[in-house]
Design a protein around this motif. Structure first.
Motif, PDB file in Angstrom:
ATOM      1  N   MET A 295      26.219  10.743  36.903  1.00 11.91           N
ATOM      2  CA  MET A 295      25.012   9.958  36.622  1.00 11.91           C
ATOM      3  C   MET A 295      24.937   9.645  35.131  1.00 11.91           C
ATOM      4  N   ASN A 296      24.740   8.384  34.791  1.00 10.17           N
ATOM      5  CA  ASN A 296      24.619   7.988  33.398  1.00 10.17           C
ATOM      6  C   ASN A 296      23.184   8.205  32.938  1.00 10.17           C
ATOM      7  N   THR A 297      22.968   9.266  32.190  1.00 15.58           N
ATOM      8  CA  THR A 297      21.619   9.600  31.728  1.00 15.58           C
ATOM      9  C   THR A 297      21.476   9.477  30.222  1.00 15.58           C
ATOM     10  N   GLN A 298      22.527   9.027  29.545  1.00 13.56           N
ATOM     11  CA  GLN A 298      22.531   9.010  28.084  1.00 13.56           C
ATOM     12  C   GLN A 298      21.347   8.232  27.525  1.00 13.56           C
ATOM     13  N   ASN A 299      21.058   7.067  28.096  1.00 13.10           N
ATOM     14  CA  ASN A 299      19.952   6.256  27.602  1.00 13.10           C
ATOM     15  C   ASN A 299      18.613   6.795  28.070  1.00 13.10           C
ATOM     16  N   ALA A 300      18.525   7.171  29.358  1.00 15.55           N
ATOM     17  CA  ALA A 300      17.257   7.637  29.918  1.00 15.55           C
ATOM     18  C   ALA A 300      16.800   8.936  29.268  1.00 15.55           C
ATOM     19  N   TRP A 301      17.735   9.814  28.916  1.00 15.08           N
ATOM     20  CA  TRP A 301      17.379  11.124  28.361  1.00 15.08           C
ATOM     21  C   TRP A 301      17.549  11.182  26.837  1.00 15.08           C
ATOM     22  N   ARG A 302      17.591  10.014  26.213  1.00 19.07           N
ATOM     23  CA  ARG A 302      17.771   9.980  24.762  1.00 19.07           C
ATOM     24  C   ARG A 302      16.643  10.738  24.059  1.00 19.07           C
ATOM     25  N   SER A 303      17.014  11.499  23.071  1.00 21.09           N
ATOM     26  CA  SER A 303      16.095  12.223  22.159  1.00 21.09           C
ATOM     27  C   SER A 303      15.298  13.334  22.808  1.00 21.09           C
ATOM     28  N   PHE A 304      15.438  13.580  24.104  1.00 23.43           N
ATOM     29  CA  PHE A 304      14.708  14.675  24.727  1.00 23.43           C
ATOM     30  C   PHE A 304      15.412  16.004  24.431  1.00 23.43           C
ATOM     31  N   LYS A 305      14.612  17.038  24.290  1.00 18.23           N
ATOM     32  CA  LYS A 305      15.130  18.361  23.932  1.00 18.23           C
ATOM     33  C   LYS A 305      15.316  19.222  25.177  1.00 18.23           C
ATOM     34  N   GLY A 306      16.122  20.279  24.987  1.00 20.85           N
ATOM     35  CA  GLY A 306      16.335  21.231  26.074  1.00 20.85           C
ATOM     36  C   GLY A 306      17.593  20.926  26.855  1.00 20.85           C
ATOM     37  N   THR A 307      18.117  21.935  27.525  1.00 28.50           N
ATOM     38  CA  THR A 307      19.358  21.781  28.282  1.00 28.50           C
ATOM     39  C   THR A 307      19.230  22.233  29.737  1.00 28.50           C
ATOM     40  N   HIS A 308      18.404  23.237  29.997  1.00 28.99           N
ATOM     41  CA  HIS A 308      18.327  23.776  31.358  1.00 28.99           C
ATOM     42  C   HIS A 308      17.902  22.703  32.355  1.00 28.99           C
ATOM     43  N   TRP A 309      16.893  21.916  31.991  1.00 34.77           N
ATOM     44  CA  TRP A 309      16.398  20.875  32.902  1.00 34.77           C
ATOM     45  C   TRP A 309      17.435  19.775  33.135  1.00 34.77           C
ATOM     46  N   GLN A 310      18.421  19.656  32.209  1.00 35.48           N
ATOM     47  CA  GLN A 310      19.454  18.640  32.383  1.00 35.48           C
ATOM     48  C   GLN A 310      20.543  19.086  33.354  1.00 35.48           C
ATOM     49  N   ASN A 311      20.607  20.371  33.629  1.00 38.28           N
ATOM     50  CA  ASN A 311      21.627  20.914  34.526  1.00 38.28           C
ATOM     51  C   ASN A 311      21.060  21.359  35.863  1.00 38.28           C
ATOM     52  N   ASP A 312      19.758  21.298  35.995  1.00 38.00           N
ATOM     53  CA  ASP A 312      19.100  21.726  37.225  1.00 38.00           C
ATOM     54  C   ASP A 312      17.795  20.937  37.349  1.00 38.00           C
ATOM     55  N   VAL A 313      17.304  20.758  38.567  1.00 37.80           N
ATOM     56  CA  VAL A 313      16.036  20.050  38.772  1.00 37.80           C
ATOM     57  C   VAL A 313      14.906  20.990  38.370  1.00 37.80           C
ATOM     58  N   ASN A 314      14.389  20.780  37.170  1.00 36.17           N
ATOM     59  CA  ASN A 314      13.379  21.688  36.619  1.00 36.17           C
ATOM     60  C   ASN A 314      12.461  20.909  35.681  1.00 36.17           C
ATOM     61  N   VAL A 315      11.432  20.300  36.245  1.00 35.51           N
ATOM     62  CA  VAL A 315      10.514  19.474  35.460  1.00 35.51           C
ATOM     63  C   VAL A 315       9.733  20.331  34.474  1.00 35.51           C
ATOM     64  N   ARG A 316       9.378  21.548  34.881  1.00 34.99           N
ATOM     65  CA  ARG A 316       8.614  22.434  33.991  1.00 34.99           C
ATOM     66  C   ARG A 316       9.378  22.685  32.698  1.00 34.99           C
ATOM     67  N   ASP A 317      10.673  22.947  32.786  1.00 37.46           N
ATOM     68  CA  ASP A 317      11.471  23.204  31.586  1.00 37.46           C
ATOM     69  C   ASP A 317      11.513  21.972  30.699  1.00 37.46           C
ATOM     70  N   PHE A 318      11.611  20.787  31.307  1.00 36.94           N
ATOM     71  CA  PHE A 318      11.583  19.535  30.547  1.00 36.94           C
ATOM     72  C   PHE A 318      10.271  19.424  29.757  1.00 36.94           C
ATOM     73  N   ILE A 319       9.153  19.715  30.411  1.00 39.79           N
ATOM     74  CA  ILE A 319       7.851  19.604  29.750  1.00 39.79           C
ATOM     75  C   ILE A 319       7.711  20.636  28.642  1.00 39.79           C
ATOM     76  N   GLN A 320       8.104  21.861  28.928  1.00 39.56           N
ATOM     77  CA  GLN A 320       7.975  22.920  27.922  1.00 39.56           C
ATOM     78  C   GLN A 320       8.769  22.614  26.657  1.00 39.56           C
ATOM     79  N   ASN A 321       9.869  21.913  26.804  1.00 35.77           N
ATOM     80  CA  ASN A 321      10.716  21.601  25.658  1.00 35.77           C
ATOM     81  C   ASN A 321      10.323  20.331  24.923  1.00 35.77           C
TER      82      ASN A 321
END
Length: 280
Positions: A1-27
């Motif tokens: 999946m090409n996420t380079q543009n969609a996930w630009r500048s967002f922090k954190g790594t766990h949510w990028q390797n697993d479906v985890n919206v909470r981790d995305f928000i916390q970061n």
């Protein structure tokens, strides 16, 4: 999946390797301690659309509470073509999607119980096509029938005598809250890939009742996600990939919620807590 543009500048790594919206928000969330001075009033576009909705609401009240009711089409993800508040004003709609093909038109949802759906329509002067009574009585089991099949004689007696009320027939659900933010953050294809991975790793080869049931449910979830993608395509959107900007994030998230209310009665549906996610 090409996420380079969609996930630009967002922090954190766990949510990028697993479906985890909470981790995305916390970061990625930033607390806001200011006042409401940043808020703006409605645009001319919004006022025009809202005026149309208010006209329809007046017509709905004048007709006794229901403007229109479906009697020929069973509600589903792709049961209808694209629906707009007003086709002549559809270019003004920034986020699109209706439960049926027309605004304020009630959907026909017989899977909970055909008698309940028929009575609801009859109350407002509509008659459901007779073929559906046969289909959902003889060929397809409804939730209501399944509940009554499970009742003991004591339960039936208690319900009949009104000693116990609120049992889960007719009103065939509690409040349902889905995490529709996942559609915007990951896109449908990624969610399907993760569900297929769940299916591949479900059980150890021993087909017990609970494993059979879980595998069946995961397969249903995969089909539902594929149906959501087709539903969005009807409106000209590709939600297979993550949202690339704020407007897409709102639209993708709403498509997730729209899919839910097209397949379940919306009276007990909640879009959930989405403000922090959309702020990000």
């Amino acid at each position: 999946m090409n996420t380079q543009n969609a996930w630009r500048s967002f922090k954190g790594t766990h949510w990028q390797n697993d479906v985890n919206v909470r981790d995305f928000i916390q970061n990625n969330y930033t607390p806001y301690d200011g006042d409401e001075s940043f808020l703006k009033g409605p645009t001319e576009r919004t006022n025009k659309l809202w005026a149309k909705v208010q006209e329809l609401q007046k017509e709905e009240r004048a007709k006794g509470g229901v403007l229109d009711c479906e009697t020929e089409v069973v509600s589903g993800l792709t049961a209808y073509g694209p629906g707009y508040i007003d086709p002549s004003l559809k270019d003004l709609e920034q986020v699109v999607g209706l439960q049926t093909d027309k605004p304020l038109k009630r959907a026909f949802m017989p899977y909970g119980g055909i008698k309940m759906a028929e009575e609801a329509a009859e109350t407002y002067g509509y008659h459901v096509n007779d073929k559906f009574h046969k289909i959902f009585t003889e060929y397809h089991k409804t939730h209501n029938q399944a509940v009554f099949d499970a009742y003991t004689p004591e339960m039936k007696a208690a319900r009949h005598s009104h000693i116990i009320t609120g049992l889960p027939d007719t009103y065939g659900r509690g409040r349902i809250v889905g995490d529709y933010r996942r559609v915007a953050l990951y896109g449908i294809d990624y969610l399907i890939k993760e569900k297929k991975n769940d299916l591949a790793n479900c059980g150890d080869g021993t087909m017990t009742d609970d494993i059979i049931r879980q595998r069946e449910e995961i397969a249903e979830q995969i089909r539902a996600l594929e149906g959501m993608k087709k539903m969005a395509e009807i409106y000209g959107f590709d939600i297979s990939k993550p949202a690339n900007n704020a407007k897409e994030a709102v639209q993708w998230l709403y498509f997730g919620y729209l899919a839910a209310i097209k397949t379940q009665n919306g009276a007990a549906m909640s879009v959930g807590r989405i403000s922090t996610f959309l702020d990000i």
